[in-house]
Design a protein around this motif. Structure first.
Motif, PDB file in Angstrom:
ATOM      1  N   LEU A  24     -36.313 -20.669 -13.424  1.00 53.65           N
ATOM      2  CA  LEU A  24     -37.312 -20.257 -14.412  1.00 53.65           C
ATOM      3  C   LEU A  24     -38.530 -21.166 -14.378  1.00 53.65           C
ATOM      4  O   LEU A  24     -39.386 -21.079 -15.261  1.00 53.65           O
ATOM      5  CB  LEU A  24     -36.692 -20.234 -15.810  1.00 53.65           C
TER       6      LEU A  24
ATOM      7  N   PRO B 102     -39.332 -15.830 -11.432  1.00 54.17           N
ATOM      8  CA  PRO B 102     -39.607 -14.441 -11.805  1.00 54.17           C
ATOM      9  C   PRO B 102     -41.094 -14.231 -12.078  1.00 54.17           C
ATOM     10  O   PRO B 102     -41.746 -15.076 -12.692  1.00 54.17           O
ATOM     11  CB  PRO B 102     -38.787 -14.256 -13.084  1.00 54.17           C
TER      12      PRO B 102
ATOM     13  N   VAL C 125     -39.160 -16.375 -22.888  1.00 49.13           N
ATOM     14  CA  VAL C 125     -38.036 -15.822 -22.139  1.00 49.13           C
ATOM     15  C   VAL C 125     -36.975 -15.323 -23.110  1.00 49.13           C
ATOM     16  O   VAL C 125     -36.579 -16.024 -24.054  1.00 49.13           O
ATOM     17  CB  VAL C 125     -37.437 -16.874 -21.198  1.00 49.13           C
TER      18      VAL C 125
ATOM     19  N   ARG D  63     -33.558 -12.277 -22.915  1.00 53.77           N
ATOM     20  CA  ARG D  63     -32.307 -12.096 -22.173  1.00 53.77           C
ATOM     21  C   ARG D  63     -32.603 -12.033 -20.675  1.00 53.77           C
ATOM     22  O   ARG D  63     -33.692 -11.632 -20.257  1.00 53.77           O
ATOM     23  CB  ARG D  63     -31.604 -10.837 -22.618  1.00 53.77           C
ATOM     24  N   LEU D  64     -31.600 -12.385 -19.888  1.00 53.20           N
ATOM     25  CA  LEU D  64     -31.777 -12.300 -18.443  1.00 53.20           C
ATOM     26  C   LEU D  64     -30.424 -12.281 -17.756  1.00 53.20           C
ATOM     27  O   LEU D  64     -29.404 -12.674 -18.330  1.00 53.20           O
ATOM     28  CB  LEU D  64     -32.615 -13.475 -17.929  1.00 53.20           C
ATOM     29  N   SER D  65     -30.426 -11.839 -16.532  1.00 54.17           N
ATOM     30  CA  SER D  65     -29.286 -11.947 -15.639  1.00 54.17           C
ATOM     31  C   SER D  65     -29.850 -12.432 -14.314  1.00 54.17           C
ATOM     32  O   SER D  65     -30.646 -11.725 -13.680  1.00 54.17           O
ATOM     33  CB  SER D  65     -28.580 -10.594 -15.460  1.00 54.17           C
TER      34      SER D  65
ATOM     35  N   TRP E 188     -32.361  -9.130 -13.568  1.00 55.10           N
ATOM     36  CA  TRP E 188     -33.378  -8.684 -14.514  1.00 55.10           C
ATOM     37  C   TRP E 188     -33.710  -9.806 -15.493  1.00 55.10           C
ATOM     38  O   TRP E 188     -32.932 -10.734 -15.702  1.00 55.10           O
ATOM     39  CB  TRP E 188     -32.938  -7.433 -15.281  1.00 55.10           C
ATOM     40  N   ILE E 189     -34.913  -9.716 -16.061  1.00 50.72           N
ATOM     41  CA  ILE E 189     -35.358 -10.684 -17.056  1.00 50.72           C
ATOM     42  C   ILE E 189     -36.211  -9.966 -18.083  1.00 50.72           C
ATOM     43  O   ILE E 189     -36.917  -8.999 -17.760  1.00 50.72           O
ATOM     44  CB  ILE E 189     -36.149 -11.848 -16.408  1.00 50.72           C
ATOM     45  N   GLU E 190     -36.111 -10.409 -19.324  1.00 52.16           N
ATOM     46  CA  GLU E 190     -36.934  -9.866 -20.401  1.00 52.16           C
ATOM     47  C   GLU E 190     -37.769 -10.980 -21.011  1.00 52.16           C
ATOM     48  O   GLU E 190     -37.299 -12.108 -21.191  1.00 52.16           O
ATOM     49  CB  GLU E 190     -36.062  -9.230 -21.486  1.00 52.16           C
ATOM     50  N   TYR E 191     -39.011 -10.638 -21.321  1.00 56.92           N
ATOM     51  CA  TYR E 191     -39.900 -11.535 -22.050  1.00 56.92           C
ATOM     52  C   TYR E 191     -40.158 -10.915 -23.421  1.00 56.92           C
ATOM     53  O   TYR E 191     -40.588  -9.759 -23.518  1.00 56.92           O
ATOM     54  CB  TYR E 191     -41.223 -11.722 -21.307  1.00 56.92           C
TER      55      TYR E 191
ATOM     56  N   ARG F 204     -39.902  -6.125 -19.513  1.00 57.34           N
ATOM     57  CA  ARG F 204     -38.670  -6.258 -18.732  1.00 57.34           C
ATOM     58  C   ARG F 204     -38.979  -6.012 -17.249  1.00 57.34           C
ATOM     59  O   ARG F 204     -39.705  -5.070 -16.905  1.00 57.34           O
ATOM     60  CB  ARG F 204     -37.611  -5.266 -19.218  1.00 57.34           C
TER      61      ARG F 204
ATOM     62  N   GLU G 218     -36.949  -5.662 -13.566  1.00 63.92           N
ATOM     63  CA  GLU G 218     -35.694  -5.552 -12.832  1.00 63.92           C
ATOM     64  C   GLU G 218     -35.962  -5.804 -11.350  1.00 63.92           C
ATOM     65  O   GLU G 218     -37.020  -5.437 -10.830  1.00 63.92           O
ATOM     66  CB  GLU G 218     -35.053  -4.185 -13.060  1.00 63.92           C
TER      67      GLU G 218
END
Length: 624
Positions: free
Chosen positions: A88, A98, A238, A240-242, A246-249, A273, A275
């Motif tokens: 990150l 990302p 930041v 949730r993320l995996s 995928w990542i969400e802001y 988001r 992906e």
């Protein structure tokens, strides 16, 4: 550019960009405006927006907040990748970050996307230039704070610049080469000082750098690859993320700068988001199903034949062109001259002659692209015809170094008969290889040591295998031991950073008013040995270095244009990069659930920042 694109908006080396004159001919910043607090800066002309402007003209100041924007980023910068992520921290060289994590951070100033190079105060309420224009004193806004509520102070700013100069990504580090001091004078006053050798426009780059927390990176090593969300101060944080998937802001509800004129009408989505798909087709299938809401189509075949699915036919998905940005751009194949066999210009020219663009555009691109001639397509910096007297004056000192063609008409890429195997061009290639010492022995070209002429195309997606396959076959036909190496995203990024390839395709964009710093990162000998720089061919030319310095010293747009065109002539003659192709427009497709203002701004297209969620449209297509 993939993309090198760059700090905060447009990638950020070059984003977009404003009645107060911040700069006059003679030096970048007017004599009369030293020792005066300024709300904005630009390269050569007046600022469009006065000190008390309400918002940028290209935004909807009343845009509603809400909704999720799930999209495939068309550009990225620093160490970022759209294929995967494993850190990150996007601002160091290590790992794959990302895209869009820069939206979690604020900068001293931000760009206006309807001006070529203007910047306005964000963290900085004002900036004051010293009489010698080597020091810049910033007055920070007292309300500035990080997401944990702690104040963002001048000490954080000083820490940021010191850290980036020492261990930042080359995109950041190289611009700070001539920085001599980053000093917090008090909590709200920061001074940045340069040696005097910097370009006058360097400041327009560095004011867009993300500001990081000194407290956070005192506890967490800056150049470590880690998945701990960094502490920022920007409009998003930041969520949730995996890792790698995928990542969400998440939008920061109490973002301290949400009502500043520079931000009003922007950052409207509650969640952004992204992906990650290692295969382009998989990403397209996700878009068709409605898992992805927006994409800019990079594959001509899909644009021409793939947009025939139920949601589009029902009017739920919009497919359209938007005007391209008015910024110089290039897509080219870098020929790695760190490998001895590619140092001879005749070898590079011969490799180019084997690429049949006319066949490729008709059969693989459906006629949707135009042939690149220049490293600065779509701009006034593209050289045309014979050099002007002013261009010749810049080129003449290097007549002994440069090929004679640099002093004649601008080099034009070879035009084939469109057959896919133009015998005339392949014959010319064979002749050049022979002149360079590569003679035919059986089916292979060999040098006097008996070595074969190996040329491996490094790619990271099956679509590129299909694309470069005919080129490889032509190379084989003339005796080159040409191959394609398809690698996964991690290997691809690592080999690019370490310059471990023969031929490597890259798309790049530059600012509308290119700075010495961004050009050095791509073309200057200083960057040739810097791991992670964009000098992918290993270009090391005194003439190019001098022209980049002339660009940095340009004190008006006319002089800048002359120097840029002279540089373009040299790059086209040397063929460190083989120009490929370009699209005259943004080819965009999106689910019809967004609002946006037209026309788009001229110098950038950050839909995730300036579009908004339209709940009525979303409900009408079942996405409410």
């Amino acid at each position: 550019m993939t993309s090198f694109r760059l700090p905060r908006r447009a990638f950020l080396a070059a984003t977009g960009s404003a009645a107060l004159a911040a700069i006059l001919p003679g030096r970048a910043f007017a004599e009369s405006l030293t020792e005066v607090k300024l709300h904005g800066l630009s390269a050569f002309g007046d600022l469009k927006y006065p000190k008390d402007f309400p918002h940028f003209d290209y935004v909807n100041a009343d845009a509603p907040k809400g909704g999720t924007f799930n999209f495939s980023p068309p550009n990225w910068g620093f160490n970022q990748s759209v294929l995967t992520f494993n850190t990150l921290n996007a601002f160091s060289l290590r790992g794959d970050g990302p895209p869009r994590i820069e939206m979690c951070f604020d900068s001293l100033m931000g760009s206006a996307l309807d001006e070529p190079d203007a910047v306005y105060g964000l963290l900085a309420e004002s900036v004051t230039l010293s009489a010698d224009r080597n020091s810049f004193e910033f007055s920070l806004r007292p309300e500035a704070k990080f997401h944990d509520g702690t104040p963002l102070t001048a000490r954080d700013v000083a820490f940021t610049f010191d850290t980036f100069k020492e261990s930042g990504h080359p995109t950041l580090m190289l611009s700070l080469t001539e920085m001599t001091e980053a000093k917090a004078l008090d909590d709200r006053t920061f001074r940045l000082t340069f040696s005097g050798k910097q370009s006058a426009r360097t400041i327009l780059n560095v004011v867009g750098f993300p500001i990081i927390s000194s407290a956070y990176y005192t506890e967490n090593k800056f150049d470590a690859s880690q998945m701990k969300p960094p502490l920022g101060s920007g409009p998003y944080k930041v969520g949730r993320l995996s890792a790698g998937q995928w990542i969400e802001y998440d939008r920061v509800e109490d973002y301290w700068a949400r009502d500043l004129p520079i931000n009003r009408g922007q950052y409207n989505f509650d969640r952004i988001r992204i992906e990650f798909y290692r295969d382009r087709q998989a990403g397209f299938e996700a878009f068709k199903k409605g898992d992805i809401f927006y994409r800019q189509e990079a594959t001509a075949r899909i644009w021409a034949t793939g947009y025939d699915f139920p949601a589009l036919n029902a009017g739920k998905v919009i497919k359209r062109d938007f005007p391209s940005d008015l910024r110089p751009s290039m897509q080219g194949t870098a020929i790695n001259q760190r490998r001895e066999r590619f140092k001879d210009i005749r070898v590079r020219r011969a490799l180019n002659l084997c690429f049949d663009y006319e066949w490729t555009n008709r059969n693989l691109f459906f006629g949707l692209y135009e042939r690149s001639q220049s490293c600065f397509e779509k701009s006034e910096f593209k050289a045309e015809g014979s050099p002007s007297p002013e261009e010749l004056a810049l080129l003449e000192p290097f007549r002994g170094e440069l090929p004679l063609e640099a002093f004649g008409d601008a080099v034009i890429q070879p035009v084939s008969d469109g057959s896919g195997r133009d015998r005339k061009l392949l014959s010319q290639a064979s002749k050049l290889f022979a002149e360079a010492g590569w003679k035919r022995s059986g089916n292979m070209l060999r040098n006097e040591k008996g070595e074969t002429l190996d040329a491996e195309m490094l790619v990271d997606d099956d679509s590129f295998v299909r694309l470069v396959g005919p080129w490889v076959e032509n190379l084989k036909a003339v005796g080159v031991n040409a191959t394609i190496r398809l690698v996964d995203s991690a290997q691809y990024e690592a080999r690019q950073r370490d310059f471990d390839y023969d031929l490597y395709m890259q798309a790049l964009s530059f600012s509308a008013t290119p700075t010495r710093d961004e050009l050095e990162n791509v073309f200057h000998s200083r960057a040739a040995s810097v791991s992670g720089s964009r000098n992918l061919p290993g270009t090391a030319s005194p003439a190019i270095d001098a022209l980049i310095n002339a660009i940095g010293a340009a004190d008006n747009r006319e002089t800048l244009t002359v120097a840029m065109r002279a540089l373009d002539r040299v790059l086209r003659v040397r063929q460190d990069w083989i120009p490929n192709w370009f699209s005259p427009n943004h080819r965009a497709a999106f689910w019809d659930m967004f609002g946006f203002k037209e026309p788009k701004p001229d110098y950038g297209f950050p839909v995730e920042a300036i579009w908004w969620f339209d709940k009525d449209k979303a409900a009408a297509i079942g996405k409410g």
